[in-house]
Design an enzyme around this catalytic site. Structure first.
Site, PDB file in Angstrom:
ATOM      1  N   HIS B 147      75.193  11.423  13.563  1.00 52.26           N
ATOM      2  CA  HIS B 147      74.211  12.072  12.692  1.00 52.26           C
ATOM      3  C   HIS B 147      74.553  13.570  12.674  1.00 52.26           C
ATOM      4  O   HIS B 147      75.036  14.106  13.683  1.00 52.26           O
ATOM      5  CB  HIS B 147      72.832  11.843  13.314  1.00 52.26           C
ATOM      6  CG  HIS B 147      71.664  12.261  12.478  1.00 52.26           C
ATOM      7  ND1 HIS B 147      71.321  13.578  12.299  1.00 52.26           N
ATOM      8  CD2 HIS B 147      70.745  11.537  11.804  1.00 52.26           C
ATOM      9  CE1 HIS B 147      70.238  13.639  11.534  1.00 52.26           C
ATOM     10  NE2 HIS B 147      69.870  12.423  11.211  1.00 52.26           N
ATOM     11  N   ASP B 224      72.542  10.690  22.119  1.00 55.23           N
ATOM     12  CA  ASP B 224      71.550  10.694  21.047  1.00 55.23           C
ATOM     13  C   ASP B 224      70.871   9.323  21.065  1.00 55.23           C
ATOM     14  O   ASP B 224      71.469   8.327  20.641  1.00 55.23           O
ATOM     15  CB  ASP B 224      72.243  10.967  19.708  1.00 55.23           C
ATOM     16  CG  ASP B 224      71.291  10.830  18.521  1.00 55.23           C
ATOM     17  OD1 ASP B 224      70.120  10.429  18.718  1.00 55.23           O
ATOM     18  OD2 ASP B 224      71.725  11.119  17.393  1.00 55.23           O
ATOM     19  N   GLN B 227      67.864   6.173  17.935  1.00 51.97           N
ATOM     20  CA  GLN B 227      67.741   4.805  17.402  1.00 51.97           C
ATOM     21  C   GLN B 227      67.692   3.770  18.516  1.00 51.97           C
ATOM     22  O   GLN B 227      67.705   2.573  18.238  1.00 51.97           O
ATOM     23  CB  GLN B 227      68.903   4.503  16.434  1.00 51.97           C
ATOM     24  CG  GLN B 227      68.962   5.420  15.222  1.00 51.97           C
ATOM     25  CD  GLN B 227      67.771   5.266  14.280  1.00 51.97           C
ATOM     26  OE1 GLN B 227      67.045   4.276  14.311  1.00 51.97           O
ATOM     27  NE2 GLN B 227      67.554   6.266  13.442  1.00 51.97           N
ATOM     28  N   LYS B 250      59.907   8.605  15.411  1.00 47.47           N
ATOM     29  CA  LYS B 250      60.599   7.336  15.168  1.00 47.47           C
ATOM     30  C   LYS B 250      60.079   6.237  16.092  1.00 47.47           C
ATOM     31  O   LYS B 250      60.545   5.109  16.034  1.00 47.47           O
ATOM     32  CB  LYS B 250      62.108   7.511  15.379  1.00 47.47           C
ATOM     33  CG  LYS B 250      62.793   8.406  14.336  1.00 47.47           C
ATOM     34  CD  LYS B 250      64.289   8.322  14.502  1.00 47.47           C
ATOM     35  CE  LYS B 250      65.031   9.482  13.869  1.00 47.47           C
ATOM     36  NZ  LYS B 250      65.005   9.459  12.414  1.00 47.47           N
ATOM     37  N   CYS B 390      72.189  11.572   6.645  1.00 51.68           N
ATOM     38  CA  CYS B 390      72.638  12.671   7.516  1.00 51.68           C
ATOM     39  C   CYS B 390      73.898  12.302   8.282  1.00 51.68           C
ATOM     40  O   CYS B 390      74.067  12.702   9.446  1.00 51.68           O
ATOM     41  CB  CYS B 390      71.542  13.107   8.482  1.00 51.68           C
ATOM     42  SG  CYS B 390      70.070  13.701   7.651  1.00 51.68           S
TER      43      CYS B 390
END
Lengths: 149, 434
Positions: B147, B224, B227, B250, B390
C-alpha cells in the site's frame, strides 16, 4: 423513463468510448497538456491544433473509464467544427456548469455544446464529474500554455 | 469484556449467524438504489456495531475529561478507560500495553517510525538511538505489493538520509518468492517493511520466514497488519516482528484511531516524532527531556473516545471469535474467487481458487474500466472499491491502472457473495464488451 444508470451510460456514450474520435496524438500542435485523475488512475494527453484564428481540432491519447474516454471523443467532434479561443473557452465553462448541475442540466441558447449534452447524466453522480471533465480540463490548460509558450 | 471471550462459540459461522450479526449493524439494513445494500468494501473501511457506537457515546455522556492531566474524578475515570483500552488492544495482538502507541491511523504509525528513524539519523536520541541511524549504503526493503502508506514514507526517509530503497518483486500470482527475498536481504538491509495480507490480491505473506531472514541479517521488520488484525487471530510477539501498525476503522471501530506496536526496547530507544505537550518530563526554554514509550509518541490531546471505542470493537470481535471470523472469511473469499473465475473476461489479480487467501478479491474486467464496473454494481446496491486501492506499483505489475475489489467481513453472507458474482457476470454484456 430510463433508470439513472442507463441515463449515465447512453448508447451514444458507450459508442464514443469505443470509437474514440480524435484519438491518437498528431504532430503540428499548438500546445498540449496531460491530466491525471489520481483516484482512479485515468489519464489523458490533449493536443490543440489550428492557427491564430481558430482551434480546428484536438488530438488525444488516454486511458480511463467509458465516461472520460467518451467525453474526450465528443469534445473532439465539437472542436473539429473550428472554434475561436473565446468560443472554446465559453463551451468549456458551459460544460463545467453542466457537469456540476447535479442532474438538473443547464439553460443554453443554440445548443453550443452539441452532442456533449448527452453527458448530462454524469452530473447526477458526483464521483464521476472528474471523469467527465478530464479532457476538457486538459484542453483548458493547453490553451493557457499556448499563450505562455 | 474478558469474560465474553470464554463464551466464544466453537461452531463455524454460518449464514444464519452472519445474518444475526448484521442486526448489530444498523447501516447494513438499508436500500441503496432500490436494492438491499450489499456491503463488500470492508477492506476500505468496516461498518460499526451498535455497541461500539454506544460505548463511544457513553464516554462523552458519562466520563469525558482530559486524560493524563488534572486530578478530578472525571479525569481519573477517563484516564483509566483510556489506558484500559490500550491494555485490551495490546492483549488482542499479544503484546504489552507499554508497547502500544495510539496513532490516528496506520499511515501515521508508519510515518512515526520513519520520522523517528530520520530523527535518529540526524543525531537525535543520543547513544540509545545509534542503532537506528541510517547512512549511505544502508538499505530499506519493501515489496512491490505495498500500500502507498508502506512505501511513500520509506521513499521520503531514504531520500532524507541517503539510504537506498529496494523492493522484493511480486510474482504473477501475487506471492513473494522467498528465494528472491533471501537474495535481496543482506547485512545492508536495516529495515524490512512488508504487509501481512495484500489489500489488492488477498495474498497472505510468509511473515515468519521473512522475519527469520531479516533478523538473521540484523534488519528490523515493520508489519502492515491493516488487513490481518481485523480478520484473523494475530500474535505479534509470536510473529516476532519489531513494529506493526493497524487501523481501528477497518476493525469495527471509528475513524481517527490506529495502533503502532513497537518492541519495548525499540520504542524506548527511538527519539520522538511529534513533540509538544504530554510527552515530556522536564522542559526548559532551551531543551526538553521525554517520557518513556508509549507517552513519548503521544504528543498533544489524544483520541480518547476513539481508543475506547476500539477496545469495545475488540470485545465484539473476541466475543464472536477471531478464529471463527478467519474461517468464515476464508470461505467467503474462496466463494468469491471461484465465482469470479467462472466469468468469461474476468481476470483475478492474485491467487486462484483453492489457494489460501483473505476474504477479498480484486479483478480486471476485459473491456470495461473498473470505474464503470463499480458504477454498474452500485446501481444494484453493491458497494465495492474501484481504482488502484493505493497500490499503483502493484497494479502496474499486473499491467492495469485500476481494478475492482470486493472485500468481505464477518457480517457478509454467501448471498452477498453470490449477488456480486451474478452482477459481475452481467457487466461485460451491459457495456457491450462481448
Amino acid at each position: 423513463m430510463a433508470n439513472a444508470l442507463d441515463s449515465l451510460y447512453q448508447q451514444v456514450i458507450l459508442d464514443h468510448s469505443k470509437q474514440r474520435h480524435g484519438s491518437g496524438l498528431r504532430d503540428g500542435f499548438l500546445a498540449e497538456d496531460h491530466q491525471l485523475n489520481p483516484t482512479c488512475g485515468d489519464e489523458i494527453t490533449v493536443r490543440l491544433h489550428g492557427d491564430d484564428a481558430l482551434i480546428t481540432g484536438i488530438s488525444w491519447e488516454g486511458q480511463g473509464c467509458s465516461i472520460s474516454m467518451a467525453s474526450a471523443s465528443i469534445l473532439s467532434d465539437l472542436v473539429a467544427e473550428g472554434l475561436s479561443r473565446e468560443q472554446l473557452a465559453e463551451r468549456i465553462e458551459l460544460f463545467r456548469a453542466l457537469m456540476h448541475s447535479r442532474g438538473k442540466g443547464i439553460e443554453q441558447d443554440d445548443e453550443p455544446l452539441g452532442d456533449a449534452v448527452v453527458l448530462e447524466g454524469v452530473s447526477k453522480f458526483s464521483a464521476r464529474v472528474k471523469c467527465g471533465m478530464l479532457a476538457w480540463v486538459a484542453t483548458e490548460h493547453a490553451m493557457t500554455k499556448e499563450h505562455g509558450a | 469484556m474478558s469474560s465474553t471471550a470464554d463464551l466464544t462459540p466453537t461452531d463455524p459461522i454460518t449464514d444464519v449467524e452472519a445474518k444475526q450479526l448484521r442486526n448489530d449493524f444498523p447501516i447494513l439494513e438499508q436500500q441503496v438504489n432500490g436494492h438491499p445494500l450489499v456491503y463488500l468494501d470492508s477492506g476500505a473501511t468496516s461498518q460499526k456495531p451498535m455497541c461500539v457506537l454506544e460505548d463511544e457515546q457513553d464516554f462523552y455522556e458519562q466520563h469525558n475529561a482530559a486524560v493524563h492531566r488534572g486530578a478530578h474524578t472525571l479525569a481519573a475515570e477517563a484516564t483509566e478507560l483510556f489506558e484500559n483500552a490500550r491494555a485490551t488492544v495490546a492483549r488482542f495482538v499479544g503484546v504489552g500495553a507499554d508497547e502500544v502507541v495510539w496513532t490516528s491511523n496506520a499511515t501515521e504509525g508508519i510515518n512515526l517510525v520513519a520520522y523517528a528513524i530520520g530523527n535518529a539519523s540526524a543525531g537525535r536520541g543520543g547513544a540509545a538511538a545509534e542503532r537506528f541511524r541510517l547512512r549511505e549504503g544502508d538499505e530499506i526493503l519493501v515489496t512491490e505489493g505495498e500500500h502507498h502508506a508502506n512505501l511513500v514514507p520509506w521513499q521520503e526517509l531514504t531520500a532524507r538520509t541517503g539510504a537506498t530503497l529496494r523492493h522484493i518483486p511480486i510474482e504473477d500470482d501475487g506471492s513473494i518468492d522467498l528465494g528472491r527475498a533471501a537474495e535481496l536481504i543482506s547485512p545492508r538491509t536495516r529495515l524490512l517493511a512488508v504487509t501481512h495480507i495484500s489489500n489488492v490480491t488477498g495474498v497472505i505473506n510468509p511473515i515468519e520466514e521473512l522475519v527469520a531472514l531479516a533478523h538473521a541479517s540484523g534488519a528490523l521488520v515493520l508489519l502492515d497488519a491493516c488487513q490481518s488484525a481485523p480478520h484473523r487471530p494475530l500474535d505479534l510477539r509470536a510473529l516476532d516482528v519489531d513494529f506493526a501498525v493497524f487501523s481501528g476503522h477497518k476493525m469495527l471501530a471509528p475513524t481517527g484511531v490506529g495502533v503502532l506496536y513497537g518492541r519495548a526496547e525499540l520504542l524506548d530507544a527511538l527519539p520522538p516524532f511529534l513533540t509538544g505537550g504530554s510527552m515530556i518530563t522536564t522542559v526548559t526554554l532551551e531543551a526538553s527531556e521525554y517520557l518513556p514509550a508509549p507517552q513519548r509518541f503521544e504528543a498533544g490531546t489524544q483520541r480518547v473516545s476513539q481508543a475506547i471505542a476500539l477496545a469495545s470493537a475488540v470485545g465484539y470481535l473476541e466475543a464472536v471469535g477471531m478464529d471463527r471470523i478467519d474461517a468464515w472469511e476464508a470461505e467467503l473469499g474462496q466463494r468469491l474467487v471461484r465465482g469470479f473465475e467462472a466469468i468469461d473476461g474476468v481476470r483475478i489479480l492474485g491467487p486462484s481458487a483453492g489457494v489460501p487467501r483473505a476474504g477479498l478479491v480484486s479483478v480486471d474486467v476485459d473491456g470495461v474500466h473498473a470505474h464503470d464496473v463499480g458504477q454498474y454494481l452500485d446501481s444494484l446496491g453493491i458497494a465495492v472499491r474501484v481504482g488502484h486501492h493505493c497500490a499503483q506499483p502493484l497494479h502496474r505489475r499486473f499491467g492495469v491502472t485500476a481494478s475492482t475489489r470486493a472485500s468481505a467481513y464477518l457480517y457478509n453472507t454467501t448471498e452477498d457473495i453470490d449477488a456480486v458474482v451474478a452482477a459481475m457476470g452481467e457487466v461485460r454484456d451491459y457495456f457491450g464488451a462481448k
